[in-house]
Motif scaffolding. Sequence first.
Motif, PDB file in Angstrom:
ATOM      1  N   LEU A 275      27.063  26.588  22.522  1.00  0.00           N
ATOM      2  CA  LEU A 275      27.415  25.138  21.106  1.00  0.00           C
ATOM      3  C   LEU A 275      26.050  24.453  20.526  1.00  0.00           C
ATOM      4  N   THR A 276      25.188  24.075  21.747  1.00  0.00           N
ATOM      5  CA  THR A 276      24.120  23.647  21.108  1.00  0.00           C
ATOM      6  C   THR A 276      23.129  24.325  20.128  1.00  0.00           C
ATOM      7  N   ALA A 277      22.710  25.479  20.585  1.00  0.00           N
ATOM      8  CA  ALA A 277      22.080  26.828  19.295  1.00  0.00           C
ATOM      9  C   ALA A 277      22.755  26.888  18.675  1.00  0.00           C
ATOM     10  N   SER A 278      24.146  27.327  18.873  1.00  0.00           N
ATOM     11  CA  SER A 278      25.237  27.088  16.702  1.00  0.00           C
ATOM     12  C   SER A 278      24.881  25.805  16.107  1.00  0.00           C
ATOM     13  N   MET A 279      25.230  24.739  16.805  1.00  0.00           N
ATOM     14  CA  MET A 279      25.002  23.737  16.101  1.00  0.00           C
ATOM     15  C   MET A 279      23.502  23.987  15.676  1.00  0.00           C
ATOM     16  N   LEU A 280      22.648  24.703  15.612  1.00  0.00           N
ATOM     17  CA  LEU A 280      21.046  24.250  15.251  1.00  0.00           C
ATOM     18  C   LEU A 280      20.715  25.235  14.591  1.00  0.00           C
ATOM     19  N   ILE A 281      21.284  26.395  14.620  1.00  0.00           N
ATOM     20  CA  ILE A 281      21.425  27.540  13.599  1.00  0.00           C
ATOM     21  C   ILE A 281      22.430  26.778  12.166  1.00  0.00           C
ATOM     22  N   VAL A 282      23.817  26.751  12.190  1.00  0.00           N
ATOM     23  CA  VAL A 282      24.375  26.331  11.199  1.00  0.00           C
ATOM     24  C   VAL A 282      24.163  25.237  10.444  1.00  0.00           C
TER      25      VAL A 282
END
Length: 443
Positions: A275-282
């Motif tokens: 989830l954190t990785a996804s937040m960094l990407i978006v």
Amino acid sequence: MKAPDIIRKKRDGQKLSREEISEFITGLTRREIPDYQATALLMAIYFRGLSARETADLTEAMMRSGRTLSFPELAEPKVDKHSTGGVGDKTSLVVAPAAAAAGLRVPMISGRGLGHTGGTLDKLESIPGFNTRLSLEEFRRVLSVCGLALMGQTEDLVPADRLLYALRDVTATVESLPLISASIMSKKLAEGLDGLTLDVKTGSGAFMKWREDSEALARRMVEIGMARGLRVEALITGMDQPLGNTVGNSLEVIECLETMKGRGPADLNELCRELTASMLIVGGLEASRERARGRYDAVIQSGQALERFQRVIEQQGGDAHVVEDDRLLPRAVHQESLVAWEDGFLTALEAEAVGRAAMGLGAGRERMDSAIDPAVGLVFEKKVGDPVSAGERICVLHWNDAAMLVRARATLRSAIVIRPEPPGADPLILARVPDDEKGATPA
Ligand code: URA
């Protein structure tokens, strides 16, 4: 157009125009449209559905029903994470500080638990003194000091959702894909975000029990966000068994502290990492998922995520010493073990029943106005797939009220299945929407 004409149109399966939807939501918010007409429209939508365009128009009208936030003073990308709700779903407490430590700003507006699912606000409020009822000015201040701020819905943010949700809750109209999408996305669009990660749960402990429904909900929410220039990615994640090893408010806070100290259970850590990785990407801080995951690992290993959590507790009035000494959190007076009754493999820990057992102990609420006990809950020592021997402990119940224990014990027992053969293992992250590797880019 008059309210009965709008209701009739939807009842007969026709599409509503943007103006009709806007008129209805404005009338409802001004309390000019009575609850009986609003519930009639909700039921018509429940049966007839809404097209993608109507859902987007409803979302927009709801978002505009109150104040909207913006943070022009913050140069960093503003990104939130929202989960559709599950049992033992405590990722916000790890993901928000981790994402802030990794360079994002996280203005997180969360909800309370209802029924078998828990809520972030209840978990946070188990920390002595923690205040989730911030004014928007305090929220802004905490966000700039800590990089994250955590609070509940206010009166003036999306008032139409509060009115509609209260009606849906008592008229059996919650389980509607367009209504859920508009409810969630209107609140997220009002937060003034640059990016959003959605954790759409699927399985027995989730709102949506079937993967196709969860994917359809995720697609609808991603479309709504992208159409408004928001980068959105949804992860479809399993909720057949509880997430992590604990269910219950202060027990879940302890598990999050352990996770931020690098000692959390593997499934919880994996989901927080994704989830954190996804937040960094978006949020545009990383293009590569592998690098984004590495950034999560770095803020956990260095203790920076934990330091952010400590800071936000302090800034929101809580006792930040809980980070070093979790005995300062509420503790139940009694403990009781539930042990395996035969040899075999743990084949199911049916999440909805586990959630109901925790609620039965007092960890959750049946109605929005019921009180909860922050100390009680369940700690699992075995999860699905683990071998068990007769007499071996599966779970510890932390309880305060003997009458509640009796019912909770029976419910918990009904959640557990032991079989001679090991069960097949499903991955925790089942899919991404959109399913490219980079996350969504706005239209
Ligand atoms: N969560 C929300 O905020 N709204 C819904 O309709 C369902 C879950």
